[in-house]
Design a protein around this motif. Structure first.
Motif, PDB file in Angstrom:
ATOM      1  N   ASP A 441      -0.230  -7.359   5.452  1.00  0.00           N
ATOM      2  CA  ASP A 441      -1.778  -7.982   5.927  1.00  0.00           C
ATOM      3  C   ASP A 441      -1.672  -8.651   7.366  1.00  0.00           C
ATOM      4  O   ASP A 441      -0.910  -9.788   6.529  1.00  0.00           O
ATOM      5  CB  ASP A 441      -3.041  -8.025   4.656  1.00  0.00           C
ATOM      6  CG  ASP A 441      -3.099  -6.418   4.824  1.00  0.00           C
ATOM      7  OD1 ASP A 441      -4.263  -5.718   5.298  1.00  0.00           O
ATOM      8  OD2 ASP A 441      -3.357  -6.755   3.044  1.00  0.00           O
ATOM      9  N   ILE A 453      -8.505 -12.216   7.278  1.00  0.00           N
ATOM     10  CA  ILE A 453      -7.461 -10.489   7.435  1.00  0.00           C
ATOM     11  C   ILE A 453      -7.665 -10.895   9.002  1.00  0.00           C
ATOM     12  O   ILE A 453      -9.068 -10.316   9.299  1.00  0.00           O
ATOM     13  CB  ILE A 453      -8.173  -8.816   6.590  1.00  0.00           C
ATOM     14  CG1 ILE A 453      -7.550  -9.886   5.611  1.00  0.00           C
ATOM     15  CG2 ILE A 453      -6.723  -8.626   7.248  1.00  0.00           C
ATOM     16  CD1 ILE A 453      -6.162 -10.514   4.851  1.00  0.00           C
ATOM     17  N   ARG A 456      -4.049  -5.053  10.371  1.00  0.00           N
ATOM     18  CA  ARG A 456      -2.335  -4.764   9.164  1.00  0.00           C
ATOM     19  C   ARG A 456      -1.466  -4.808  10.247  1.00  0.00           C
ATOM     20  O   ARG A 456      -1.510  -4.228  10.701  1.00  0.00           O
ATOM     21  CB  ARG A 456      -3.093  -3.560   8.978  1.00  0.00           C
ATOM     22  CG  ARG A 456      -4.370  -3.601   7.540  1.00  0.00           C
ATOM     23  CD  ARG A 456      -4.679  -2.752   6.435  1.00  0.00           C
ATOM     24  NE  ARG A 456      -5.229  -1.171   7.950  1.00  0.00           N
ATOM     25  CZ  ARG A 456      -5.801  -1.614   8.295  1.00  0.00           C
ATOM     26  NH1 ARG A 456      -7.481  -1.961   7.879  1.00  0.00           N
ATOM     27  NH2 ARG A 456      -6.094   0.396   8.762  1.00  0.00           N
TER      28      ARG A 456
END
Length: 558
Positions: A441, A453, A456
């Motif tokens: 991530d 985050i 990905r």
């Protein structure tokens, strides 16, 4: 930078920087303490029936004695458990763990192909399965190492006459139990009777013994078993309970367990952590039936609930949810996929509690970062690294990045798995020489130690909190004779976060989108099936011929 832990200054009052990993040598010792302390208190409830800690003690002991005494299993043997949330589940996992065996959690929705891979890869010698899924087992059982199948009906632990009624309705009225034939299979209730006649020997369980083989997709498309040891799970229980335990009343909590316990999030956060608290896990067998779910919430005074974004969103959009009594609710934990701001804000508005986002992976048992429990409102972060956990952001060369810079999120701590079952190369790909787990991530850390985050790294598609690996979908679609080339990508979806889309170059001009979807239904679990099918004359590729999934994703978003 790894020594500076700016997040410690942000820790809520009463949360320690480190936990005691050695307080309990195994998950079984945590269970034993809970049984001794809360014997007469309710532990698990489902479909109107409640089992106390004492009941779980007695029944799991009987199941353990059956596995060792009747089947002659040896310490370390694998037992696959293919059940939705029902009372048989805690009896079976705690029974297997008490017997020193390794539990292989198996998704009941698996297709025959997926089930066969997991049973063969894990080398499971026993499989416990709900009647509803017996037909899937029948297709592959002869090609697996499984020596004994144990079957059970959803009503089997509910007592007379209720259990009989539930089983009858599922089989004959709702037609939810397809016929199957598994010669030699034993009924779960009979294993408990047989186990009563056997002594359960004392099994010495070491912290490094594997408690669960928890399967997770790989970028290669082949599902791999993360080896989670007793120490990994005890550590994560200690970490999570230190984090959320500051406002918990031991012996008085009721947590709504709607996510499947075979998924690592609910297994640890609900099944194990709340067992340590002496709490009651109120299990929802079919959360997809939202009206029935809401009705159950109205009849259950609950204090905590975990879920994924799609579950919270579904509840908020179900009539009657706003009439549920939230006066006792003090903990809502969201994980498994990104929590959307709109959902978090509406949750706070309707229930009065903050939807606290957490982050974890199967490989970290699962919790790695959690937002403070006293958070006033949704903040878009995945939270702070929990006690005894290090986190950092690294660049392509493994160098730690400064605050605010984007790189790969890496985690280190006692909850990080031992490795992937029988896959040393795959293990070496994710755990570096210094013990950092590379999550795949892309993230950044702010100056206070909160992590966010960003994207990905892998092309993984996240559907309602479940990982879908494009390679696996592509492999299945490529099996069709009419397909020349295929690429699978995730496209944004309001309901599930992302949905699977396949882009295909045809070999047979007659191939239709419906053909593709029908083939996927036969070979892939529901959440992995492509919702969208597009045909093109060619796919975008790099100069070495690698399909550019990113271009397809961008085109789909545009």
């Amino acid at each position: 930078m790894s020594n500076e832990r700016p997040w410690l200054a942000e820790y809520p009052e009463g949360v320690p920087a480190e936990i005691d990993v050695d307080e309990f040598p195994s998950v079984v010792s945590v269970l034993q303490k809970a049984i001794d302390t809360y014997r007469d208190r309710p532990a698990f409830a489902n479909l109107g029936k409640t089992l106390t800690y004492g009941d779980i003690d007695r029944l799991s002991r009987q199941f353990a004695a059956y596995l060792l005494g009747e089947l002659g299993l040896k310490k370390g043997d694998r037992v696959a458990i293919m059940l939705p949330n029902c009372l048989q589940y805690p009896i079976a996992i705690f029974g297997a763990l008490r017997a020193g065996l390794t539990v292989v959690n198996t998704n009941p929705m698996y297709t025959a192909r997926e089930l066969k891979h997991q049973l063969v890869d894990s080398g499971a010698s026993v499989l416990l399965v709900l009647d509803n899924f017996g037909h899937t087992v029948q297709e592959v059982i002869a090609q697996t190492p499984v020596k004994q199948v144990i079957t059970t009906g959803l009503g089997d632990m509910l007592g007379f006459p209720k259990g009989n009624i539930v089983n009858f309705v599922l089989r004959h009225i709702k037609k939810m139990v397809p016929d199957y034939s598994l010669p030699g299979a034993v009924r779960f209730r009979d294993t408990l009777v047989l186990g009563q006649l056997k002594q359960l020997p004392v099994v010495d369980i070491a912290p490094d013994d594997i408690a669960f083989l928890q399967y997770t997709g790989g970028t290669t498309g082949v599902s791999k078993g993360a080896m989670l040891t007793h120490r990994n799970l005890v550590a994560n229980m200690q970490q999570a309970s230190a984090w959320i335990g500051t406002n918990v009343k031991y012996g008085h909590e009721t947590i709504i367990t709607a996510l499947p316990l075979y998924h690592i999030f609910a297994l640890t956060a609900n099944g194990l952590v709340f067992m340590k608290f002496g709490g009651l896990n109120h299990m929802i067998t079919n959360p997809r039936d939202m009206p029935a779910f809401v009705k159950e919430l109205k009849n259950t005074p609950f204090t905590a609930i975990t879920g994924v974004n799609t579950l919270f969103n579904g509840l908020l959009n179900t009539p009657g949810f706003d009439q549920v009594d939230f006066s006792k609710l003090h903990l809502t934990l969201g994980g498994g996929m990104a929590v959307q701001r709109a959902v978090a804000e509406r949750w706070k508005q309707v229930t009065g509690t903050t939807l606290v986002e957490a982050y974890g992976l199967t490989e970290t048992s699962p919790a790695a970062c959690i937002n403070p429990m006293d958070l006033e409102e949704y903040n878009g972060a995945i939270g702070l690294p929990i006690p005894s956990t290090q986190a950092c952001v690294k660049d392509e060369n493994g160098q730690q990045m400064p605050v605010g810079e984007v790189g790969e999120l890496c985690i280190k701590g006692p909850q990080v798995m031992k490795g992937y079952w029988q896959r040393p190369e795959e293990t070496a790909n994710v755990i570096d020489a210094d013990g950092w787990l590379h999550t795949g991530d892309m993230a950044k850390m702010d100056e206070r130690g909160y992590f966010y985050i960003v994207d990905r790294k892998k092309d993984m598609i996240l559907v309602s909190g479940f990982n879908v690996y494009p390679n696996e979908v592509e492999d299945v679609i490529a099996m069709m004779p009419g397909v020349l080339e295929v690429a699978a990508v995730g496209v944004p979806d309001d309901k599930s976060g992302e949905a699977v889309k396949v882009v295909i170059v045809k070999k047979d001009p007659a191939l239709t989108a419906e053909d593709v979807k029908a083939h996927a239904r036969e070979n892939l679990t529901g959440y992995k099936q492509p919702r969208f099918v597009e045909f093109r004359t060619e796919l975008p590729k790099t100069n070495v011929g690698k399909i550019l999934r990113r271009e397809l994703r961008d085109a789909a978003k545009a």
